[in-house]
Design a protein around this motif. Structure first.
Motif, mmCIF file in Angstrom:
data_model
loop_
_atom_site.group_PDB
_atom_site.id
_atom_site.type_symbol
_atom_site.label_atom_id
_atom_site.label_comp_id
_atom_site.label_asym_id
_atom_site.label_seq_id
_atom_site.Cartn_x
_atom_site.Cartn_y
_atom_site.Cartn_z
ATOM 1 N N ILE A 1 0.834 -1.204 0.000
ATOM 2 C CA ILE A 1 0.000 0.000 0.000
ATOM 3 C C ILE A 1 0.870 1.256 0.000
ATOM 4 C CG2 ILE A 1 -1.729 1.290 1.316
ATOM 5 C CD1 ILE A 1 -2.840 -1.391 2.280
ATOM 6 N N SER A 2 1.972 1.213 0.761
ATOM 7 C CA SER A 2 2.895 2.353 0.820
ATOM 8 C C SER A 2 3.525 2.612 -0.548
ATOM 9 C CB SER A 2 3.992 2.079 1.858
ATOM 10 O OG SER A 2 4.942 3.112 1.871
ATOM 11 N N LYS A 3 3.895 1.551 -1.240
ATOM 12 C CA LYS A 3 4.517 1.692 -2.570
ATOM 13 C C LYS A 3 3.525 2.239 -3.589
ATOM 14 C CE LYS A 3 7.197 -0.944 -5.977
ATOM 15 N NZ LYS A 3 7.729 -2.289 -6.341
ATOM 16 N N ALA A 4 2.279 1.758 -3.534
ATOM 17 C CA ALA A 4 1.263 2.197 -4.500
ATOM 18 C C ALA A 4 0.850 3.647 -4.269
ATOM 19 C CB ALA A 4 0.041 1.285 -4.418
ATOM 20 N N SER A 5 0.791 4.063 -3.007
ATOM 21 C CA SER A 5 0.298 5.404 -2.673
ATOM 22 C C SER A 5 1.403 6.423 -2.446
ATOM 23 C CB SER A 5 -0.555 5.333 -1.411
ATOM 24 O OG SER A 5 0.220 4.868 -0.314
ATOM 25 N N GLU A 6 2.663 5.922 -2.299
ATOM 26 C CA GLU A 6 3.810 6.781 -2.000
ATOM 27 C C GLU A 6 3.630 7.519 -0.674
ATOM 28 O OE1 GLU A 6 4.530 9.327 -5.314
ATOM 29 O OE2 GLU A 6 4.978 7.696 -6.702
ATOM 30 N N VAL A 7 3.007 6.829 0.289
ATOM 31 C CA VAL A 7 2.837 7.355 1.645
ATOM 32 C C VAL A 7 3.694 6.511 2.581
ATOM 33 C CG1 VAL A 7 1.184 7.804 3.517
ATOM 34 C CG2 VAL A 7 0.492 8.122 1.139
ATOM 35 N N ASN A 8 4.334 7.154 3.557
ATOM 36 C CA ASN A 8 5.208 6.454 4.493
ATOM 37 C C ASN A 8 4.477 5.323 5.215
ATOM 38 O OD1 ASN A 8 6.418 6.237 7.459
ATOM 39 N ND2 ASN A 8 8.056 6.885 6.084
ATOM 40 N N LYS A 9 5.118 4.163 5.298
ATOM 41 C CA LYS A 9 4.496 2.982 5.912
ATOM 42 C C LYS A 9 4.131 3.226 7.373
ATOM 43 C CE LYS A 9 6.982 -0.713 6.901
ATOM 44 N NZ LYS A 9 7.751 -1.962 6.764
ATOM 45 N N LYS A 10 4.975 3.929 8.098
ATOM 46 C CA LYS A 10 4.712 4.191 9.522
ATOM 47 C C LYS A 10 3.473 5.070 9.703
ATOM 48 C CE LYS A 10 9.427 3.607 11.253
ATOM 49 N NZ LYS A 10 10.583 4.264 11.936
ATOM 50 N N LYS A 11 3.285 6.037 8.789
ATOM 51 C CA LYS A 11 2.104 6.904 8.856
ATOM 52 C C LYS A 11 0.828 6.104 8.625
ATOM 53 C CE LYS A 11 4.015 11.408 7.543
ATOM 54 N NZ LYS A 11 3.943 12.507 6.548
ATOM 55 N N ILE A 12 0.889 5.160 7.659
ATOM 56 C CA ILE A 12 -0.290 4.325 7.373
ATOM 57 C C ILE A 12 -0.614 3.450 8.582
ATOM 58 C CG2 ILE A 12 -1.255 2.532 5.869
ATOM 59 C CD1 ILE A 12 0.623 3.536 3.661
ATOM 60 N N GLY A 13 0.423 2.830 9.168
ATOM 61 C CA GLY A 13 0.218 1.979 10.335
ATOM 62 C C GLY A 13 -0.367 2.745 11.510
ATOM 63 N N LYS A 14 0.128 3.967 11.731
ATOM 64 C CA LYS A 14 -0.376 4.798 12.828
ATOM 65 C C LYS A 14 -1.830 5.186 12.594
ATOM 66 C CE LYS A 14 0.943 8.860 15.547
ATOM 67 N NZ LYS A 14 1.886 10.004 15.655
ATOM 68 N N ALA A 15 -2.150 5.572 11.334
ATOM 69 C CA ALA A 15 -3.530 5.943 10.992
ATOM 70 C C ALA A 15 -4.459 4.739 11.119
ATOM 71 C CB ALA A 15 -3.582 6.501 9.569
ATOM 72 N N TYR A 16 -3.980 3.559 10.723
ATOM 73 C CA TYR A 16 -4.802 2.348 10.826
ATOM 74 C C TYR A 16 -5.128 2.030 12.284
ATOM 75 C CZ TYR A 16 -5.820 -2.580 11.341
ATOM 76 O OH TYR A 16 -6.380 -3.766 11.727
ATOM 77 N N ARG A 17 -4.129 2.101 13.165
ATOM 78 C CA ARG A 17 -4.365 1.828 14.588
ATOM 79 C C ARG A 17 -5.362 2.816 15.175
ATOM 80 N NH1 ARG A 17 1.187 0.699 14.218
ATOM 81 N NH2 ARG A 17 1.750 2.812 14.901
ATOM 82 N N HIS A 18 -5.283 4.063 14.719
ATOM 83 C CA HIS A 18 -6.221 5.096 15.183
ATOM 84 C C HIS A 18 -7.648 4.763 14.740
ATOM 85 C CE1 HIS A 18 -7.698 8.993 16.379
ATOM 86 N NE2 HIS A 18 -8.078 9.283 15.132
ATOM 87 N N LEU A 19 -7.815 4.389 13.468
ATOM 88 C CA LEU A 19 -9.144 4.030 12.949
ATOM 89 C C LEU A 19 -9.691 2.795 13.651
ATOM 90 C CD1 LEU A 19 -8.885 4.502 9.060
ATOM 91 C CD2 LEU A 19 -9.877 6.052 10.733
#
Length: 309
Positions: free
Chosen positions: A187-205
């Motif tokens: 997902i990070s590679k496809a969206s060019e968003v930092n993996k740690k940011k995605i993981g943090k946002a996912y835990r929040h959701l």
């Protein structure tokens, strides 16, 4: 006479208890096909008043429009002007009228988004569509991700966080809900968003929306990785068997599911005579060669598989 047979299990003939009823829309009657009794004499034809002889005619004459979708900020209920330079009848629009049509189309797009919230949602859902296309995920997962994002907007969970990270987190959560997971690296590679940011946002959701998703298992990744490595069904079956034995012996406990899946595929590929290198498997699985090697040694030792190196 145009008549249509109907096996209506909710209605039976009171005379002979038959389920074989005939709807005659020309006379407006519902009759029993076995004894001939008329059950109703004023039925309503719920179908369209027009006929279509092929799929093209059916699409052109239907007036119901497209189904509702969460992938559009207005749920697909608003009128949309096509970007093709053709009119309703399929004829090309003259050049002298195209500038006028372009202006109408542009202002129509603008008035569809009336405030900042709708603009945010429109941008986010377009981003979700693009990332979903890059990941090759089916429409039902994208619909689920859009629904998760909408719930996040309703609970004001977007404030202070980037739209991109919440969109990616929604896709990651939706993939896990449908049991077709994608790794954070993908997902990070496809969206060019930092993996740690995605993981943090996912835990929040997951916490705020009470998603309660079960941890992923190595089984979830076997078919996906094997397809990318061009391995057949036999390799998938052997890999899943190795994973099952690893879980039963507790080898996979506390280990990353992608690493266990990658090591199992590495062993299975050799066993079925279609070996893949650790470097190839590391590339498609998103784990390092060292991790694959460590998991491979642990599994081989406990399952009594001879060393292949």
């Amino acid at each position: 006479m145009a008549s249509k047979m109907s096996d209506d299990v909710s209605k039976r003939c009171p005379e002979c208890n038959s389920e074989h009823l005939v709807k005659d829309y020309e006379r407006g009657e519902l009759t029993c096909n076995d004894c001939g009794m008329v059950l109703e004499d004023s039925i309503i034809d719920q179908g369209p008043e027009w006929r279509a002889f092929d799929s093209e005619q059916d699409d052109r004459r239907a007036r119901t429009g497209s189904p509702m979708t969460f992938l559009s900020h207005d749920k697909g209920l608003a009128t949309e002007i096509s970007w093709s330079n053709k009119d309703y009848y399929g004829k090309r629009i003259p050049h002298k009228n195209r500038a006028q049509i372009y202006r109408v189309r542009k202002w129509h797009q603008r008035i569809r988004v009336s405030n900042a919230a709708e603009r945010n949602l429109s941008l986010a859902l377009q981003m979700l569509n693009d990332n979903g296309a890059k990941l090759g995920i089916p429409k039902d997962i994208k619909e689920t991700a859009a629904l998760i994002y909408r719930r996040a907007v309703e609970k004001n969970l977007i404030r202070g966080r980037s739209i991109e990270s919440i969109v990616c987190a929604s896709i990651y959560a939706a993939c896990r809900m449908i049991n077709l997971p994608r790794t954070l690296d993908e997902i990070s590679k496809a969206s060019e968003v930092n993996k740690k940011k995605i993981g943090k946002a996912y835990r929040h959701l997951a916490k705020e929306l009470s998603l309660n998703l079960k941890p992923t298992t190595p089984y979830s990744y076997i078919a996906q990785f094997c397809n990318k490595l061009e391995l057949d069904k036999q390799a998938i079956v052997v890999s899943e068997d190795i994973v099952r034995k690893s879980i039963e012996l507790g080898i996979s406990s506390g280990k990353g599911p992608t690493g266990v899946a990658a090591a199992s595929i590495y062993i299975a590929s050799v066993m079925v005579g279609k070996p893949r290198t650790q470097k190839e498997i590391a590339r498609v699985s998103g784990v390092t060669e060292v991790t694959i090697r460590n998991r491979y040694k642990e599994i081989s030792k406990h399952l009594g598989i001879p060393e292949m190196e």
